[in-house]
Scaffold this motif. Structure first.
Motif, PDB file in Angstrom:
ATOM      1  N   PHE A 136      -5.335  -3.162  40.595  1.00 41.59           N
ATOM      2  CA  PHE A 136      -6.319  -3.531  39.579  1.00 41.59           C
ATOM      3  C   PHE A 136      -5.798  -4.614  38.636  1.00 41.59           C
ATOM      4  O   PHE A 136      -6.335  -4.799  37.549  1.00 41.59           O
ATOM      5  CB  PHE A 136      -6.724  -2.292  38.782  1.00 41.59           C
ATOM      6  CG  PHE A 136      -6.941  -1.082  39.641  1.00 41.59           C
ATOM      7  CD1 PHE A 136      -7.938  -1.069  40.599  1.00 41.59           C
ATOM      8  CD2 PHE A 136      -6.134   0.044  39.516  1.00 41.59           C
ATOM      9  CE1 PHE A 136      -8.133   0.039  41.419  1.00 41.59           C
ATOM     10  CE2 PHE A 136      -6.329   1.160  40.321  1.00 41.59           C
ATOM     11  CZ  PHE A 136      -7.330   1.155  41.273  1.00 41.59           C
ATOM     12  N   ALA A 137      -4.787  -5.340  39.079  1.00 37.45           N
ATOM     13  CA  ALA A 137      -4.112  -6.285  38.193  1.00 37.45           C
ATOM     14  C   ALA A 137      -5.039  -7.368  37.665  1.00 37.45           C
ATOM     15  O   ALA A 137      -4.812  -7.912  36.584  1.00 37.45           O
ATOM     16  CB  ALA A 137      -2.928  -6.919  38.928  1.00 37.45           C
ATOM     17  N   GLY A 138      -6.096  -7.701  38.378  1.00 38.42           N
ATOM     18  CA  GLY A 138      -6.988  -8.754  37.925  1.00 38.42           C
ATOM     19  C   GLY A 138      -8.034  -8.314  36.930  1.00 38.42           C
ATOM     20  O   GLY A 138      -8.778  -9.150  36.416  1.00 38.42           O
ATOM     21  N   ALA A 139      -8.096  -7.033  36.636  1.00 35.01           N
ATOM     22  CA  ALA A 139      -9.116  -6.495  35.729  1.00 35.01           C
ATOM     23  C   ALA A 139      -8.485  -6.106  34.394  1.00 35.01           C
ATOM     24  O   ALA A 139      -7.309  -5.751  34.338  1.00 35.01           O
ATOM     25  CB  ALA A 139      -9.794  -5.284  36.347  1.00 35.01           C
ATOM     26  N   TYR A 197     -13.670  -6.070  26.105  1.00 38.57           N
ATOM     27  CA  TYR A 197     -12.524  -6.926  26.397  1.00 38.57           C
ATOM     28  C   TYR A 197     -12.852  -8.390  26.122  1.00 38.57           C
ATOM     29  O   TYR A 197     -14.023  -8.788  26.097  1.00 38.57           O
ATOM     30  CB  TYR A 197     -12.087  -6.728  27.850  1.00 38.57           C
ATOM     31  CG  TYR A 197     -11.856  -5.268  28.158  1.00 38.57           C
ATOM     32  CD1 TYR A 197     -10.672  -4.645  27.803  1.00 38.57           C
ATOM     33  CD2 TYR A 197     -12.872  -4.497  28.714  1.00 38.57           C
ATOM     34  CE1 TYR A 197     -10.475  -3.294  28.018  1.00 38.57           C
ATOM     35  CE2 TYR A 197     -12.679  -3.141  28.935  1.00 38.57           C
ATOM     36  CZ  TYR A 197     -11.500  -2.537  28.575  1.00 38.57           C
ATOM     37  OH  TYR A 197     -11.314  -1.197  28.774  1.00 38.57           O
ATOM     38  N   TRP A 198     -11.799  -9.174  25.931  1.00 38.38           N
ATOM     39  CA  TRP A 198     -11.992 -10.606  25.716  1.00 38.38           C
ATOM     40  C   TRP A 198     -12.580 -11.273  26.950  1.00 38.38           C
ATOM     41  O   TRP A 198     -13.290 -12.271  26.844  1.00 38.38           O
ATOM     42  CB  TRP A 198     -10.667 -11.250  25.335  1.00 38.38           C
ATOM     43  CG  TRP A 198     -10.164 -10.796  24.011  1.00 38.38           C
ATOM     44  CD1 TRP A 198      -9.019 -10.086  23.759  1.00 38.38           C
ATOM     45  CD2 TRP A 198     -10.777 -11.011  22.736  1.00 38.38           C
ATOM     46  NE1 TRP A 198      -8.895  -9.829  22.416  1.00 38.38           N
ATOM     47  CE2 TRP A 198      -9.961 -10.390  21.766  1.00 38.38           C
ATOM     48  CE3 TRP A 198     -11.943 -11.662  22.321  1.00 38.38           C
ATOM     49  CZ2 TRP A 198     -10.276 -10.412  20.415  1.00 38.38           C
ATOM     50  CZ3 TRP A 198     -12.255 -11.680  20.982  1.00 38.38           C
ATOM     51  CH2 TRP A 198     -11.426 -11.065  20.030  1.00 38.38           C
ATOM     52  N   HIS A 199     -12.290 -10.736  28.099  1.00 40.17           N
ATOM     53  CA  HIS A 199     -12.839 -11.283  29.338  1.00 40.17           C
ATOM     54  C   HIS A 199     -12.874 -10.167  30.377  1.00 40.17           C
ATOM     55  O   HIS A 199     -11.953  -9.366  30.462  1.00 40.17           O
ATOM     56  CB  HIS A 199     -11.973 -12.441  29.850  1.00 40.17           C
ATOM     57  CG  HIS A 199     -12.476 -13.049  31.124  1.00 40.17           C
ATOM     58  ND1 HIS A 199     -13.623 -13.822  31.171  1.00 40.17           N
ATOM     59  CD2 HIS A 199     -12.006 -12.995  32.395  1.00 40.17           C
ATOM     60  CE1 HIS A 199     -13.822 -14.224  32.410  1.00 40.17           C
ATOM     61  NE2 HIS A 199     -12.858 -13.735  33.177  1.00 40.17           N
ATOM     62  N   GLY A 200     -13.933 -10.120  31.167  1.00 39.61           N
ATOM     63  CA  GLY A 200     -14.031  -9.110  32.212  1.00 39.61           C
ATOM     64  C   GLY A 200     -14.569  -7.792  31.690  1.00 39.61           C
ATOM     65  O   GLY A 200     -14.962  -7.664  30.527  1.00 39.61           O
ATOM     66  N   GLU A 201     -14.563  -6.804  32.559  1.00 34.08           N
ATOM     67  CA  GLU A 201     -15.091  -5.494  32.217  1.00 34.08           C
ATOM     68  C   GLU A 201     -14.340  -4.408  32.977  1.00 34.08           C
ATOM     69  O   GLU A 201     -13.585  -4.689  33.914  1.00 34.08           O
ATOM     70  CB  GLU A 201     -16.587  -5.426  32.557  1.00 34.08           C
ATOM     71  CG  GLU A 201     -16.889  -5.673  34.028  1.00 34.08           C
ATOM     72  CD  GLU A 201     -18.379  -5.723  34.314  1.00 34.08           C
ATOM     73  OE1 GLU A 201     -19.145  -5.103  33.574  1.00 34.08           O
ATOM     74  OE2 GLU A 201     -18.759  -6.374  35.292  1.00 34.08           O
ATOM     75  N   THR A 202     -14.551  -3.184  32.560  1.00 37.86           N
ATOM     76  CA  THR A 202     -13.944  -2.052  33.252  1.00 37.86           C
ATOM     77  C   THR A 202     -14.487  -1.963  34.672  1.00 37.86           C
ATOM     78  O   THR A 202     -15.693  -2.105  34.897  1.00 37.86           O
ATOM     79  CB  THR A 202     -14.263  -0.750  32.505  1.00 37.86           C
ATOM     80  OG1 THR A 202     -13.824  -0.861  31.146  1.00 37.86           O
ATOM     81  CG2 THR A 202     -13.564   0.439  33.152  1.00 37.86           C
ATOM     82  N   ILE A 203     -13.590  -1.720  35.615  1.00 41.28           N
ATOM     83  CA  ILE A 203     -13.999  -1.522  36.997  1.00 41.28           C
ATOM     84  C   ILE A 203     -13.676  -0.095  37.421  1.00 41.28           C
ATOM     85  O   ILE A 203     -12.903   0.610  36.770  1.00 41.28           O
ATOM     86  CB  ILE A 203     -13.308  -2.512  37.949  1.00 41.28           C
ATOM     87  CG1 ILE A 203     -11.782  -2.335  37.906  1.00 41.28           C
ATOM     88  CG2 ILE A 203     -13.705  -3.952  37.602  1.00 41.28           C
ATOM     89  CD1 ILE A 203     -11.043  -3.136  38.970  1.00 41.28           C
TER      90      ILE A 203
END
Length: 289
Positions: A136-139, A197-203
């Protein structure tokens, strides 16, 4: 074309990425746990031992008006450098404690799990939670679904680990969730479950946007021992809640508890065996001494 909010947040995104690069070059735990507690001394050692066994490298614990012997229980953990204890005499102090930890320690772990002392985080697919976090490193965060476990009819707590004593839970249609987040990306904490988050969302663990109505329990789980025994549930009601000033309603809690014993669930037991070994079958936990 980026909207106004995207432009406004761009400096914070750049900063988060720079902090991530700095953390990548430091020797810090892959996973830390953040928790606030009150009158939980009988449960702390088992909870700490379990989570150390599944890969947690540090614990940031916030004492919220406890009067029991928690300091004695935590002393060896503090001496080993595994627990950072903060006295936190703040009413409705859970979210402020989380924010304090993020401000102070966002560079001290790659991931932070924000959970409670009655919740046990594990992976059904790997020996350690840290074995799967790399996926999940990209999230900015992964949501972990949290089934509710009941008393299994125990009036008093049996002299065995919590995770072995209570193996009946609610149907998965009634489920909660908590967050394992990259603390450098957290923009706002509005409730104890999911953040912004500043960018992205919970996956979820399948890489999809997190949907609370679509539980996934393949790679990560968080068993929530909501009741423990019926006597423990009464103590919980009297203790109150660190996330709200509203007193707990006894009738509501005991009515809800009846639905938390519908199904047998022993998925955590193989992990328990690996963490504690076969000795835990016959040895009482500190809670039962």
């Amino acid at each position: 074309m980026p909207d106004f909010k995207t432009w406004l947040r761009a400096p914070f995104v750049w900063r988060a990425r720079a902090l991530d690069r700095a953390v990548a070059g430091r020797d810090v735990p892959t996973l830390a746990v953040v928790a606030i507690f009150r009158e939980e001394a009988p449960f702390l050692d088992e909870w700490l031992r379990f989570h150390e066994g599944v890969g947690v490298g540090h614990f940031y614990l916030y004492n919220n008006f406890s009067t029991d012997d928690f300091r004695e229980v935590l002393a060896p953990w503090i001496a080993r450098g595994l627990v950072t204890l903060t006295d936190w005499p703040v009413e409705v102090g859970q979210l402020p404690a989380y924010r304090h930890c993020i401000r102070r320690h966002r560079l001290d772990a790659k991931w932070m799990a924000f959970i409670d002392i009655d919740e046990f985080l594990f992976s059904p697919a790997a020996d350690k939670v840290t074995d799967v976090l790399g996926r999940f490193a990209g999230a900015p965060a992964v949501g972990v679904f949290s089934p509710y476990f009941g008393s299994a009819g125990h009036e008093q707590r049996p002299p065995v680990p919590i995770t072995r004593a209570f193996t009946r839970r609610s149907p998965l249609s009634k489920i909660s969730a908590k967050t394992i987040a990259n603390p450098r990306w957290i923009r706002a904490i509005r409730n104890v479950h999911l953040y912004k988050y500043w960018h992205g969302e919970t996956i979820d663990t399948q890489g999809r946007p997190f949907d609370g109505d679509r539980p996934v329990l393949d790679l990560l789980r968080l068993n929530h021992y909501w009741s423990r025994s019926l006597s423990d549930l009464q103590t919980k009601i009297q203790r109150g809640d660190a996330s709200t000033p509203v007193p707990r309603d006894s009738d509501w809690h005991f009515a809800a508890e009846k639905d938390m014993n519908a199904e047998e669930d022993t998925s955590i037991l193989p992990v328990l065996e690996k963490v504690f070994g076969t000795a835990e079958r016959s040895a009482a936990t500190p809670a039962a001494r």
